[in-house]
Write an enzyme that holds these catalytic residues in place. Structure first.
Site, PDB file in Angstrom:
ATOM      1  N   HIS A 133     -13.733  -4.482 -21.943  1.00 17.11           N
ATOM      2  CA  HIS A 133     -12.377  -4.672 -21.422  1.00 17.11           C
ATOM      3  C   HIS A 133     -12.227  -4.401 -19.934  1.00 17.11           C
ATOM      4  O   HIS A 133     -11.122  -4.448 -19.399  1.00 17.11           O
ATOM      5  CB  HIS A 133     -11.371  -3.854 -22.237  1.00 17.11           C
ATOM      6  CG  HIS A 133     -11.387  -4.201 -23.692  1.00 17.11           C
ATOM      7  ND1 HIS A 133     -10.957  -5.419 -24.166  1.00 17.11           N
ATOM      8  CD2 HIS A 133     -11.829  -3.525 -24.779  1.00 17.11           C
ATOM      9  CE1 HIS A 133     -11.107  -5.468 -25.476  1.00 17.11           C
ATOM     10  NE2 HIS A 133     -11.646  -4.331 -25.873  1.00 17.11           N
ATOM     11  N   ALA A 178     -18.196   8.962 -40.809  1.00 18.93           N
ATOM     12  CA  ALA A 178     -17.161   9.455 -39.911  1.00 18.93           C
ATOM     13  C   ALA A 178     -17.758   9.827 -38.555  1.00 18.93           C
ATOM     14  O   ALA A 178     -18.808  10.458 -38.468  1.00 18.93           O
ATOM     15  CB  ALA A 178     -16.483  10.685 -40.523  1.00 18.93           C
TER      16      ALA A 178
END
Length: 207
Positions: A133, A178
Site C-alpha cells: 500500500h 494465532a
C-alpha cells in the site's frame, strides 16, 4: 426468514453509477454499517452478503465496506462481515468471496486480487492484504514492491491476530495459528505458526 435487526442494502444511498448484480443474493446491514462505494464499481451477488453480522445488543460498533473506482466485489457464497470488521477494495481491484466470515476487528485490504474460497473462517483482529500500500522505489524510480495476488483455498481456518501478506497461496484445509505472519505459500492440510509462519504440523483436520 427475516433476519432480526437487519435492514436491506437498498435503504443505503449509493452512487448511481455503481453496478449491483443480484440474481441470487442480497446485501443485509446490521447496526452501524458504513459503505463508501465509488462510481463504476461492481458488486456481483451469487449469494447473500451480511454486513455487521453477529452484532451485540446495544453495540454501536462500525462495520466498513469501501470500494474505490472500478473495484469489483464478487460474492460466490454467503459471506458475513462481523461488526467492527472492514473490507477495502482499491481502484480496479477484484475481491472474490466464498461462503464464510471475517470476525470482529478483521480487515481485508485488496489492491489487486484476493480470492477466498468456501468454508473459510477468519478470526478476530486479522489482516489479509495483497499489497504494501506504499511504493518502494530504487534509484531509477522502479517500483520494487508491486501488489501480488492472494489465494486462500477452501475450508481454511485463520486464527486470532494472524496476518496474510501479498503473493501467498494457502491450500485447502490449512490452519493458520494465532499471531502467525504468513509470507510464503501454505500447503493444503498443514498448520503454520510463527513470524514468519512455518509449517509445524501436516495432515491436520479442523472442525
Amino acid at each position: 426468514m427475516k433476519l432480526t435487526g437487519y435492514r436491506p442494502f437498498a435503504s443505503l444511498i449509493l452512487n448511481r453509477k455503481t453496478f449491483v448484480s443480484s440474481e441470487n443474493g442480497k446485501i443485509y446491514c446490521c447496526g452501524n454499517v458504513i459503505c463508501d462505494i465509488s462510481q463504476n464499481s461492481q458488486i456481483n451477488l451469487n449469494d447473500d452478503l451480511v454486513l455487521g453480522a453477529n452484532l451485540r445488543k446495544g453495540s454501536k460498533a462500525e462495520s466498513y465496506l469501501k470500494i474505490r473506482n472500478g473495484g469489483k466485489l464478487n460474492v460466490h457464497g454467503r459471506f458475513q462481515l462481523f461488526f467492527g470488521a472492514s473490507i477495502e477494495i482499491w481502484k480496479n481491484a477484484v475481491l472474490d468471496l466464498g461462503k464464510g466470515y471475517v470476525n470482529t476487528g478483521g480487515n481485508i485490504a485488496c489492491a489487486k486480487s484476493i480470492t477466498i474460497g468456501d468454508g473459510v473462517f477468519i478470526g478476530r483482529n486479522t489482516y489479509i492484504t495483497d499489497s504494501d500500500h506504499h511504493k518502494i522505489l530504487n534509484e531509477k524510480d522502479d517500483v520494487l514492491n508491486e501488489p501480488k495476488k492472494v489465494v486462500i483455498g477452501n475450508h481454511v481456518l485463520i486464527g486470532y491476530g494472524a496476518v496474510v501478506l501479498k503473493g501467498v497461496t494457502i491450500g485447502d484445509g490449512a490452519v493458520i495459528a494465532a499471531g502467525a505472519v504468513v509470507t510464503d505459500d501454505v500447503p493444503a492440510g498443514c498448520m503454520v505458526a510463527g513470524v514468519p509462519a512455518k509449517v509445524i504440523k501436516e495432515g491436520v483436520v479442523w472442525k
